[in-house]
Design an enzyme around this catalytic site. Structure first.
Site, PDB file in Angstrom:
ATOM      1  N   CYS A 112       0.774  -1.111  -0.039  1.00 31.40           N
ATOM      2  CA  CYS A 112       0.202   0.006  -0.134  1.00 31.40           C
ATOM      3  C   CYS A 112       0.975   1.380   0.010  1.00 31.40           C
ATOM      4  CB  CYS A 112      -0.947   0.261   1.221  1.00 31.40           C
ATOM      5  SG  CYS A 112      -1.779   1.501   1.515  1.00 31.40           S
ATOM      6  N   CYS A 115      -0.403   4.475   2.345  1.00 37.06           N
ATOM      7  CA  CYS A 115      -0.606   4.613   3.824  1.00 37.06           C
ATOM      8  C   CYS A 115      -0.004   2.848   4.309  1.00 37.06           C
ATOM      9  CB  CYS A 115      -1.888   4.667   4.311  1.00 37.06           C
ATOM     10  SG  CYS A 115      -3.418   4.116   3.502  1.00 37.06           S
ATOM     11  N   SER A 116      -0.824   2.358   4.483  1.00 41.29           N
ATOM     12  CA  SER A 116      -0.313   0.861   4.956  1.00 41.29           C
ATOM     13  C   SER A 116      -1.503  -0.355   5.005  1.00 41.29           C
ATOM     14  CB  SER A 116       0.376   0.678   6.217  1.00 41.29           C
ATOM     15  OG  SER A 116       1.676   1.411   5.974  1.00 41.29           O
ATOM     16  N   CYS A 117      -2.529   0.024   4.103  1.00 41.44           N
ATOM     17  CA  CYS A 117      -3.481  -0.904   4.047  1.00 41.44           C
ATOM     18  C   CYS A 117      -3.047  -2.358   3.916  1.00 41.44           C
ATOM     19  CB  CYS A 117      -4.262  -0.559   2.754  1.00 41.44           C
ATOM     20  SG  CYS A 117      -5.231   1.052   2.966  1.00 41.44           S
TER      21      CYS A 117
END
Lengths: 212, 99, 100
Positions: A112, A115-117
């Site tokens: 991701c 962000c850091s999905c």
């Protein structure tokens, strides 16, 4: 364009900042409790729920897909509906998931960049490296270099497909079933399925590594 | 009441270009795919518009969200992987135009 | 120019740091608190993301993942008038004072 200056500590800030944020979060929670917006019990319950999520959930699903072709087809067509069959009944309120199947010709890698999905409800909290600025930058522009750092070299002729989870969908990789596991049960197979193999930076464990 | 949603304009296999919209605020279209041409792999269905949700809006109408496949060689000059390598990203319909 | 959060393809030759740190108590609390706020419709995912994207770029790069969450939750809830930053300052002083 500025660069990452190499002083990033994913999930771990400098000591003073660390102390600052620990106190800040405690203060926010206390204020929200005083105002009756959240309750301490509620936060405790969510802490416990968060801790209960681990890559073992994803591993069970992968092992089922390896042993049950009908389930695998349903999983690839509609992952949430398929995992609901396995008792994840609360999946309705959780983010949508698409399962990407690795084959002899295609290997998937998930990132991701914005962000850091991450498919947290199937894999638990993401590892530090997944959240790092370097992974978020390099996984898209240099996926083979990144996989190489994790020790994964693909066979000649395998195409890499990088999945950037930019919006509402979370991606889970269905790795290839390791050779030499004919006749293994779902429970035995699940022991071979690592978190990293479901993100795509490595392969599942081999039978030799878990026997004994 | 069900949320108003836009019907998908594109289908699997359609060639699309990612628009370079001048959206200043929150959006979910990474910079590195803007202006690039790819192929719709699938439509995931319609999702509330994040550019509205981020500012307290209703997210209506829900926008079709597509998984779009790009050739890595077309995204990155000097890409070192293989010819057939792909990058797939989810892109909302208002960021796409026919190519 | 991409925002500081829009990292895909940013130039770096740094190797990926594969070391994993155990999650800290305050990070677990942060995560649960966010879950509670989400459940009440007070913090949507895209509001959370916007708050993170609004962090000063050099700060964004120097703090960790859950610290970004804390910054975002504080700024979005303050924006919504659910609390003020001064209230959080005050409570932080009170809690620290209590601990000596």
């Amino acid at each position: 364009m500025s660069e990452s200056h190499g002083h990033e500590h994913p999930g771990m800030a400098h000591d003073e900042e660390l102390g600052y944020y620990a106190r800040r979060v405690r203060a926010m929670e206390a204020v929200l409790v005083e105002k009756g917006i959240v309750s301490g019990e509620e936060v405790e319950r969510l802490v416990a729920e968060g801790e209960a999520r681990t890559p073992a959930d994803g591993a069970r699903i992968v092992a089922r897909a390896w042993t049950d072709p009908g389930f695998k087809n349903r999983l690839l067509a509609d992952a949430k509906a398929a995992v609901a069959e396995m008792g994840y009944s609360e999946s309705e309120s959780l983010p949508d998931v698409v399962v990407a199947e690795n084959t002899d010709g295609v290997h998937h890698l998930v990132v991701c960049t914005l962000c850091s999905c991450y498919p947290t409800w199937l894999l638990g909290r993401p590892p530090d490296w997944y959240k790092s600025l370097t992974y978020r930058s390099r996984a898209v522009i240099d996926p083979r270099g990144v996989m190489g750092e994790f020790g994964l070299e693909l066979e000649e002729g395998v195409v890499v497909k990088v999945l950037d989870s930019t919006a509402d969908v979370r991606y889970l990789v269905l790795p290839q079933r390791p050779a030499g596991t004919e006749g293994w049960s779902e429970v035995e197979l699940a022991r071979l399925v690592t978190r990293d193999s479901m993100v795509g930076v490595s392969r599942p464990l081999t039978p030799e590594t878990v026997v004994g | 009441m069900p949320m108003a949603e836009q019907q998908p304009k594109f289908g699997a296999g359609d060639r699309v270009r990612v628009r370079c919209l001048n959206v200043k605020g929150h959006n979910r279209t990474p910079w590195f795919i803007r202006g690039k041409v790819g192929t719709v792999e699938r439509c995931h269905g319609a999702y509330p518009n994040p550019e509205s949700l981020a500012y307290g809006g209703s997210g209506e109408p829900a926008m079709p969200l597509y998984l779009v496949e790009f050739s890595q060689r077309q995204l990155w000059e000097g890409y070192e992987g293989r010819e057939g390598d792909k990058l797939l990203a989810d892109v909302f319909e208002h960021w796409l135009e026919p190519a | 120019m991409p925002g500081v959060h829009d990292r895909g393809g940013w130039p770096t030759d740094d190797p990926i740091d594969q070391e994993e740190h155990p999650v800290m108590d305050w990070e677990v609390r942060m995560s649960a608190l966010l879950g509670a706020l989400r459940g009440k419709g007070l913090m949507r995912t895209d509001e959370m993301r916007r708050g993170i994207e609004s962090i000063d770029p050099s700060r964004y790069e120097s703090i960790g993942y859950y610290a970004r969450w804390a910054e975002s939750v504080e700024s979005i809830l303050a924006e919504k008038g659910i609390f003020t930053r001064e209230e959080i300052d005050g409570k932080m002083g009170e809690l620290s004072g209590g601990a000596g």
